[in-house]
Design a protein around this motif. Structure first.
Motif, PDB file in Angstrom:
ATOM      1  N   VAL A 100       0.711  -1.635  -0.372  1.00 35.77           N
ATOM      2  CA  VAL A 100       0.102  -0.063  -0.019  1.00 35.77           C
ATOM      3  C   VAL A 100       1.559   1.063  -0.580  1.00 35.77           C
ATOM      4  O   VAL A 100       1.235   1.556   0.501  1.00 35.77           O
ATOM      5  CB  VAL A 100      -0.984   0.179   0.954  1.00 35.77           C
ATOM      6  CG1 VAL A 100      -1.842   1.144   0.922  1.00 35.77           C
ATOM      7  CG2 VAL A 100      -1.878  -1.201   1.106  1.00 35.77           C
ATOM      8  N   SER A 102      -0.747   4.575  -0.442  1.00 40.64           N
ATOM      9  CA  SER A 102      -1.852   5.591   0.016  1.00 40.64           C
ATOM     10  C   SER A 102      -2.157   5.584   1.530  1.00 40.64           C
ATOM     11  O   SER A 102      -1.795   4.287   2.116  1.00 40.64           O
ATOM     12  CB  SER A 102      -3.295   5.322  -1.029  1.00 40.64           C
ATOM     13  OG  SER A 102      -3.714   4.450  -0.278  1.00 40.64           O
ATOM     14  N   ILE A 116     -11.047   6.795  -4.117  1.00 41.88           N
ATOM     15  CA  ILE A 116      -9.717   5.569  -3.457  1.00 41.88           C
ATOM     16  C   ILE A 116      -9.399   5.500  -2.174  1.00 41.88           C
ATOM     17  O   ILE A 116     -10.031   6.185  -1.138  1.00 41.88           O
ATOM     18  CB  ILE A 116      -8.487   6.153  -3.414  1.00 41.88           C
ATOM     19  CG1 ILE A 116      -8.799   6.677  -5.474  1.00 41.88           C
ATOM     20  CG2 ILE A 116      -7.837   5.358  -3.451  1.00 41.88           C
ATOM     21  CD1 ILE A 116      -7.671   7.603  -6.129  1.00 41.88           C
ATOM     22  N   CYS A 118      -7.690   2.209  -1.079  1.00 45.97           N
ATOM     23  CA  CYS A 118      -6.588   1.638  -1.768  1.00 45.97           C
ATOM     24  C   CYS A 118      -5.604   2.147  -2.208  1.00 45.97           C
ATOM     25  O   CYS A 118      -6.132   1.324  -3.414  1.00 45.97           O
ATOM     26  CB  CYS A 118      -6.464   0.188  -0.670  1.00 45.97           C
ATOM     27  SG  CYS A 118      -7.190   0.225   1.140  1.00 45.97           S
ATOM     28  N   GLU A 119      -4.554   2.633  -2.318  1.00 43.78           N
ATOM     29  CA  GLU A 119      -3.251   2.259  -3.873  1.00 43.78           C
ATOM     30  C   GLU A 119      -2.496   1.261  -3.395  1.00 43.78           C
ATOM     31  O   GLU A 119      -1.836   1.207  -2.318  1.00 43.78           O
ATOM     32  CB  GLU A 119      -3.602   3.768  -3.996  1.00 43.78           C
ATOM     33  CG  GLU A 119      -2.162   4.374  -5.632  1.00 43.78           C
ATOM     34  CD  GLU A 119      -2.238   5.182  -6.038  1.00 43.78           C
ATOM     35  OE1 GLU A 119      -1.861   5.129  -7.112  1.00 43.78           O
ATOM     36  OE2 GLU A 119      -3.062   5.923  -5.686  1.00 43.78           O
ATOM     37  N   ASP A 121       1.353  -0.349  -4.983  1.00 36.20           N
ATOM     38  CA  ASP A 121       2.375   0.254  -5.787  1.00 36.20           C
ATOM     39  C   ASP A 121       2.339  -0.420  -7.061  1.00 36.20           C
ATOM     40  O   ASP A 121       2.235  -1.867  -7.242  1.00 36.20           O
ATOM     41  CB  ASP A 121       3.883  -0.640  -5.165  1.00 36.20           C
ATOM     42  CG  ASP A 121       5.149  -0.046  -5.553  1.00 36.20           C
ATOM     43  OD1 ASP A 121       5.274   0.525  -6.749  1.00 36.20           O
ATOM     44  OD2 ASP A 121       6.542  -0.321  -5.163  1.00 36.20           O
ATOM     45  N   ALA A 122       2.736  -0.299  -8.594  1.00 34.87           N
ATOM     46  CA  ALA A 122       2.514  -1.170  -9.478  1.00 34.87           C
ATOM     47  C   ALA A 122       3.366  -1.606  -9.704  1.00 34.87           C
ATOM     48  O   ALA A 122       3.465  -2.389 -10.370  1.00 34.87           O
ATOM     49  CB  ALA A 122       2.442   0.277 -10.244  1.00 34.87           C
ATOM     50  N   ASP A 224      -4.894  -1.686 -13.429  1.00 33.55           N
ATOM     51  CA  ASP A 224      -6.909  -1.088 -12.945  1.00 33.55           C
ATOM     52  C   ASP A 224      -6.385  -1.715 -10.610  1.00 33.55           C
ATOM     53  O   ASP A 224      -6.706  -1.377 -10.153  1.00 33.55           O
ATOM     54  CB  ASP A 224      -7.925  -1.434 -13.932  1.00 33.55           C
ATOM     55  CG  ASP A 224      -7.320  -0.969 -15.015  1.00 33.55           C
ATOM     56  OD1 ASP A 224      -7.202   0.055 -14.981  1.00 33.55           O
ATOM     57  OD2 ASP A 224      -8.278  -1.226 -15.662  1.00 33.55           O
ATOM     58  N   LEU A 226      -4.754  -2.233  -8.540  1.00 36.36           N
ATOM     59  CA  LEU A 226      -3.873  -1.580  -8.392  1.00 36.36           C
ATOM     60  C   LEU A 226      -4.770  -0.655  -7.194  1.00 36.36           C
ATOM     61  O   LEU A 226      -4.060   0.348  -6.424  1.00 36.36           O
ATOM     62  CB  LEU A 226      -2.809  -1.121  -8.905  1.00 36.36           C
ATOM     63  CG  LEU A 226      -1.811  -1.585  -9.846  1.00 36.36           C
ATOM     64  CD1 LEU A 226      -0.366  -0.643 -10.440  1.00 36.36           C
ATOM     65  CD2 LEU A 226      -0.801  -2.829  -8.573  1.00 36.36           C
ATOM     66  N   VAL A 227      -4.892  -0.230  -7.579  1.00 36.74           N
ATOM     67  CA  VAL A 227      -6.368   0.949  -6.744  1.00 36.74           C
ATOM     68  C   VAL A 227      -7.466   0.492  -6.230  1.00 36.74           C
ATOM     69  O   VAL A 227      -8.970  -0.116  -7.079  1.00 36.74           O
ATOM     70  CB  VAL A 227      -6.944   2.324  -7.706  1.00 36.74           C
ATOM     71  CG1 VAL A 227      -7.434   3.217  -7.156  1.00 36.74           C
ATOM     72  CG2 VAL A 227      -4.816   3.064  -8.188  1.00 36.74           C
ATOM     73  N   HIS A 229     -11.665   1.092  -5.336  1.00 31.34           N
ATOM     74  CA  HIS A 229     -12.393   1.619  -4.922  1.00 31.34           C
ATOM     75  C   HIS A 229     -13.995   1.496  -4.340  1.00 31.34           C
ATOM     76  O   HIS A 229     -13.823   0.776  -4.176  1.00 31.34           O
ATOM     77  CB  HIS A 229     -12.869   2.621  -6.652  1.00 31.34           C
ATOM     78  CG  HIS A 229     -11.962   3.212  -6.974  1.00 31.34           C
ATOM     79  ND1 HIS A 229     -11.401   3.817  -7.158  1.00 31.34           N
ATOM     80  CD2 HIS A 229     -10.705   2.736  -8.052  1.00 31.34           C
ATOM     81  CE1 HIS A 229     -10.694   4.441  -8.260  1.00 31.34           C
ATOM     82  NE2 HIS A 229     -10.199   3.065  -9.335  1.00 31.34           N
ATOM     83  N   CYS A 253      -9.066  -4.998   2.664  1.00 36.00           N
ATOM     84  CA  CYS A 253      -8.479  -3.080   2.638  1.00 36.00           C
ATOM     85  C   CYS A 253      -9.466  -2.141   3.560  1.00 36.00           C
ATOM     86  O   CYS A 253      -8.872  -1.671   4.383  1.00 36.00           O
ATOM     87  CB  CYS A 253      -8.646  -2.411   1.308  1.00 36.00           C
ATOM     88  SG  CYS A 253      -8.786  -0.955   0.614  1.00 36.00           S
TER      89      CYS A 253
END
Length: 416
Positions: A100, A102, A116, A118-119, A121-122, A224, A226-227, A229, A253
């Protein structure tokens, strides 16, 4: 001979005779009454005692108090206990593995659909997407080459077919050898095989394109994921995942609940389930004293295996979020009206089999028992079902009579 003992014995004998045989006359003499009056009273009492004894053959009528009761229409209701439940509750969970990045949101915060939560790491996912896109371009570039090969194979086939036709005509006129005809036929078959090979190459190229498109879509979907909502407008029931925490597929999350509409959930016994219908009005009193109203939106078709009860849901608006999830509620659901008798609660009794009912005065002025069903208990009395349209119900003395006992009823005005 002494005379005193015989006199004493005579006096005692006379006294005993007076006490036993002439008791009433002696008592009347002591009260100063005449003996004839005592005899007259005794003669008057004797016939009365005889009548009371003769009445023991069943002619005795027991005095009771009854009321003329007439059934009246009432609004019936099914009462049950239940609890409030959020109309929607979702655990937002990760679908991929990453950390995470965010800042967390704290529980109790209001969120909107699409916010958002939870975001993640890509990582190398963008590079994987670029690679898939490059393979897609490469696969699409091979399509013109494969189509050109197919056209070339068709041209060769046309030429081979022309040569074969010419060789056949010359061979029929004796102007071409069998060797030339066989060579023309072989060339035609070779051209047909080249077309089949070119078609296979084109299909393979197109399959490569589809594979590359799928790879690009998978890479984009992975990005997609990774985020995370918010799925709808609601309130966070838990903190979102902390920065730096590792989430794996299925890791939580956050939990989001929607409370602007609330559900009242209760369980109805099978004996009362047929009295309910979808859309019926319902109300509830919460433990806080708050009263709410709504409509029945769901009636289960399957009973609980353990309790043999059916789940019922009532939808209630909650725009100010005053009703919380999980509160105990006493629910009343309106059902089809029925006719019932309102009687004092003291009129209820039990028969020898333990059935709840009331004693009634029959047309032949004897006592009878009618089983009843208790519909409602109010301060002014109880509402009972099971009696005929009109009935004479015993309200005083019902516990002192049994089936078939002759009655001497006195009627009082029924309570309205």
């Amino acid at each position: 001979m002494r005379i005193i003992p015989p006199l004493t014995a005579l006096v005692v004998t006379a006294s005993l005779y007076a006490l036993v045989m002439e008791r009433d006359s002696l008592l009347a003499f002591a009260r100063g009454e005449e003996a004839t009056d005592v005899e007259t009273e005794a003669e008057a009492t004797a016939p009365a005692q005889t009548k009371l004894a003769d009445a023991g053959d069943g002619a005795i009528h027991v005095a009771v108090v009854a009321v003329h009761s007439t059934a009246r229409a009432i609004d019936n209701a099914v009462v049950l206990r239940g609890q409030t439940r959020a109309v929607r509750e979702v655990d937002v969970r990760a679908e991929t593995t990453s950390t995470v990045i965010s800042d967390p949101l704290r529980k109790g915060a209001s969120v909107k659909a699409g916010d958002i939560l939870c975001e993640l790491d890509a990582g190398t996912r963008p590079a994987s997407l670029h690679e898939a896109q490059a393979r897609l371009l490469e696969a699409r570039a091979k399509v013109p080459e494969a189509e050109a090969r197919l056209e070339e194979a068709h041209a060769v086939l046309d030429e081979a077919q022309i040569n074969l036709t010419a060789a056949q005509k010359l061979s029929e006129g004796g102007y071409a050898s069998e060797t030339r005809l066989a060579s023309a036929k072989a060339a035609e078959r070779t051209a047909q095989a080249a077309i089949a090979s070119a078609k296979g190459g084109l299909e393979s190229t197109r399959a490569g394109i589809e594979s590359a498109v799928a790879a690009v879509a998978a890479a984009e979907k992975e990005i997609d994921r990774l985020v995370l909502h918010a799925p709808f407008d609601g309130i966070l029931e838990s903190d979102t995942a902390e920065v730096g925490s590792l989430l794996q597929p299925g890791s939580l999350c956050a939990t989001v609940i929607q409370l602007d509409t609330i559900k009242l959930v209760g369980y109805v016994p099978e004996a009362a389930i047929n009295r309910l219908s979808l859309g019926a009005q319902a109300g509830a009193r919460l433990t806080t004293g708050q009263q709410v109203a709504g409509h029945v939106t769901f009636i289960s078709r399957s009973a609980d295996e353990n309790t043999r009860t059916f789940e019922v849901e009532i939808t209630v608006p909650n725009p100010d979020l005053a009703i919380r999830d999980g509160q105990t509620a006493e629910i009343m659901i309106a059902s089809q009206g029925t006719k019932a008798h309102q009687l004092p609660q003291s009129a209820l009794t039990l028969n020898n089999e333990g059935q709840l009912g009331v004693r009634v005065v029959r047309d032949d002025r004897t006592a009878g028992f009618v089983p009843v069903t208790l519909l409602r208990d109010e301060a002014t009395g109880v509402w009972l079902d099971g009696l005929p349209e009109e009935a004479d119900v015993i309200v005083v003395g019902q516990d002192f009579v049994t089936e078939g006992v002759a009655l001497d009823p006195t009627y009082q005005e029924a309570r309205q």
